[in-house]
Design a protein around this motif. Structure first.
Motif, PDB file in Angstrom:
ATOM      1  N   GLY A  98      47.385  78.860  19.013  1.00  0.00           N
ATOM      2  CA  GLY A  98      47.684  79.713  20.143  1.00  0.00           C
ATOM      3  C   GLY A  98      48.771  79.196  21.036  1.00  0.00           C
ATOM      4  N   TRP A  99      48.900  79.861  22.156  1.00  0.00           N
ATOM      5  CA  TRP A  99      49.944  79.560  23.119  1.00  0.00           C
ATOM      6  C   TRP A  99      49.357  79.458  24.525  1.00  0.00           C
ATOM      7  CZ3 TRP A  99      54.862  78.584  21.519  1.00  0.00           C
ATOM      8  CH2 TRP A  99      55.177  78.964  20.220  1.00  0.00           C
ATOM      9  N   PHE A 100      49.824  78.465  25.224  1.00  0.00           N
ATOM     10  CA  PHE A 100      49.525  78.293  26.633  1.00  0.00           C
ATOM     11  C   PHE A 100      50.868  78.176  27.346  1.00  0.00           C
ATOM     12  CE2 PHE A 100      44.921  77.391  26.704  1.00  0.00           C
ATOM     13  CZ  PHE A 100      44.685  77.324  25.344  1.00  0.00           C
ATOM     14  N   ARG A 101      50.837  78.281  28.655  1.00  0.00           N
ATOM     15  CA  ARG A 101      52.077  78.126  29.410  1.00  0.00           C
ATOM     16  C   ARG A 101      51.799  77.430  30.731  1.00  0.00           C
ATOM     17  NH1 ARG A 101      53.267  84.533  30.849  1.00  0.00           N
ATOM     18  NH2 ARG A 101      51.612  84.768  32.439  1.00  0.00           N
ATOM     19  N   SER A 149      47.598  83.279  24.686  1.00  0.00           N
ATOM     20  CA  SER A 149      47.101  84.036  23.547  1.00  0.00           C
ATOM     21  C   SER A 149      46.650  83.071  22.464  1.00  0.00           C
ATOM     22  CB  SER A 149      48.205  84.944  22.989  1.00  0.00           C
ATOM     23  OG  SER A 149      47.742  85.684  21.881  1.00  0.00           O
ATOM     24  N   THR A 150      45.695  83.512  21.665  1.00  0.00           N
ATOM     25  CA  THR A 150      45.270  82.717  20.535  1.00  0.00           C
ATOM     26  C   THR A 150      44.858  83.631  19.390  1.00  0.00           C
ATOM     27  OG1 THR A 150      43.869  80.882  19.852  1.00  0.00           O
ATOM     28  CG2 THR A 150      42.854  82.545  21.239  1.00  0.00           C
ATOM     29  N   ILE A 151      44.952  83.103  18.202  1.00  0.00           N
ATOM     30  CA  ILE A 151      44.523  83.827  17.015  1.00  0.00           C
ATOM     31  C   ILE A 151      43.664  82.880  16.200  1.00  0.00           C
ATOM     32  CG2 ILE A 151      46.743  83.244  15.908  1.00  0.00           C
ATOM     33  CD1 ILE A 151      46.436  85.832  14.268  1.00  0.00           C
ATOM     34  N   ASN A 152      42.447  83.316  15.863  1.00  0.00           N
ATOM     35  CA  ASN A 152      41.564  82.388  15.159  1.00  0.00           C
ATOM     36  C   ASN A 152      41.743  82.514  13.644  1.00  0.00           C
ATOM     37  OD1 ASN A 152      40.064  84.587  14.297  1.00  0.00           O
ATOM     38  ND2 ASN A 152      38.336  84.182  15.651  1.00  0.00           N
ATOM     39  N   LEU A 206      42.402  88.317  17.533  1.00  0.00           N
ATOM     40  CA  LEU A 206      43.442  88.055  18.530  1.00  0.00           C
ATOM     41  C   LEU A 206      42.853  88.083  19.933  1.00  0.00           C
ATOM     42  CD1 LEU A 206      46.088  90.575  17.143  1.00  0.00           C
ATOM     43  CD2 LEU A 206      45.636  88.248  16.365  1.00  0.00           C
ATOM     44  N   TYR A 207      43.345  87.211  20.786  1.00  0.00           N
ATOM     45  CA  TYR A 207      42.907  87.162  22.177  1.00  0.00           C
ATOM     46  C   TYR A 207      44.140  86.981  23.052  1.00  0.00           C
ATOM     47  CZ  TYR A 207      38.486  86.326  19.833  1.00  0.00           C
ATOM     48  OH  TYR A 207      37.399  86.436  19.008  1.00  0.00           O
ATOM     49  N   TYR A 208      44.137  87.703  24.162  1.00  0.00           N
ATOM     50  CA  TYR A 208      45.266  87.649  25.086  1.00  0.00           C
ATOM     51  C   TYR A 208      44.776  87.496  26.518  1.00  0.00           C
ATOM     52  CZ  TYR A 208      47.948  89.670  21.213  1.00  0.00           C
ATOM     53  OH  TYR A 208      48.541  89.903  19.995  1.00  0.00           O
ATOM     54  N   ALA A 209      45.572  86.814  27.303  1.00  0.00           N
ATOM     55  CA  ALA A 209      45.336  86.819  28.740  1.00  0.00           C
ATOM     56  C   ALA A 209      45.629  88.217  29.259  1.00  0.00           C
ATOM     57  CB  ALA A 209      46.250  85.796  29.423  1.00  0.00           C
ATOM     58  N   PHE A 234      52.724  91.096  24.838  1.00  0.00           N
ATOM     59  CA  PHE A 234      52.878  89.991  23.901  1.00  0.00           C
ATOM     60  C   PHE A 234      52.048  90.260  22.642  1.00  0.00           C
ATOM     61  CE2 PHE A 234      53.771  86.349  27.165  1.00  0.00           C
ATOM     62  CZ  PHE A 234      54.774  87.125  27.734  1.00  0.00           C
ATOM     63  N   THR A 235      52.560  89.792  21.519  1.00  0.00           N
ATOM     64  CA  THR A 235      51.843  89.922  20.259  1.00  0.00           C
ATOM     65  C   THR A 235      51.867  88.586  19.526  1.00  0.00           C
ATOM     66  OG1 THR A 235      52.494  92.248  20.060  1.00  0.00           O
ATOM     67  CG2 THR A 235      51.673  91.157  18.082  1.00  0.00           C
ATOM     68  N   ILE A 236      50.681  88.112  19.157  1.00  0.00           N
ATOM     69  CA  ILE A 236      50.585  86.858  18.424  1.00  0.00           C
ATOM     70  C   ILE A 236      50.322  87.150  16.957  1.00  0.00           C
ATOM     71  CG2 ILE A 236      48.096  86.570  18.794  1.00  0.00           C
ATOM     72  CD1 ILE A 236      48.655  83.541  19.166  1.00  0.00           C
TER      73      ILE A 236
END
Length: 120
Positions: free
Chosen positions: A35-38, A49-52, A57-60, A67-69
């Protein structure tokens, strides 16, 4: 040795798009979330966002709809497509792997980050 290398950051005007990529090496993360943090100056690192491993998919809330992961397990990469960028999206974006969920403490591996700056 595990390495996460981000790319794709830069300067963009509000409303524009950027695509961040993260390439992992040293081990496979197909059974873990990526995933991504900032983190913006003076602020704590926050979940983006994270993808397991099953593709969920999970988004803030702040980035939902913009945004699309995605991930490619064969290539051991995760990508974040960022559209309709806002000045408040300005931050250093970090790739994370080897964990789960939205808590940064759950992730074992981190990249060095890539700067995203959105001008108004």
């Amino acid at each position: 040795q595990v390495q996460l290398v981000e790319s794709g950051g830069g300067l963009v005007q509000a409303g524009g798009s950027l695509r961040l990529s993260c390439a992992a090496s040293g081990r496979t993360f197909s059974r873990y979330a990526m995933g991504w943090f900032r983190q913006a100056p003076g602020k704590e690192r926050e979940f983006v966002s994270t993808i397991n491993w099953t593709g969920n998919l999970y988004y803030a809330d702040s980035v939902k709809g913009r945004f699309t992961i995605s991930r490619d397990n064969a290539q051991n990469t995760v990508t974040l497509q960022m559209n309709s960028l806002k000045p408040e999206d300005t931050a250093r974006y970090y790739c994370a792997a080897g964990g789960y969920g939205a808590d940064s403490k759950n992730y074992d591996y981190w990249g060095q980050g890539t700067q995203v700056t959105v001008s108004s």
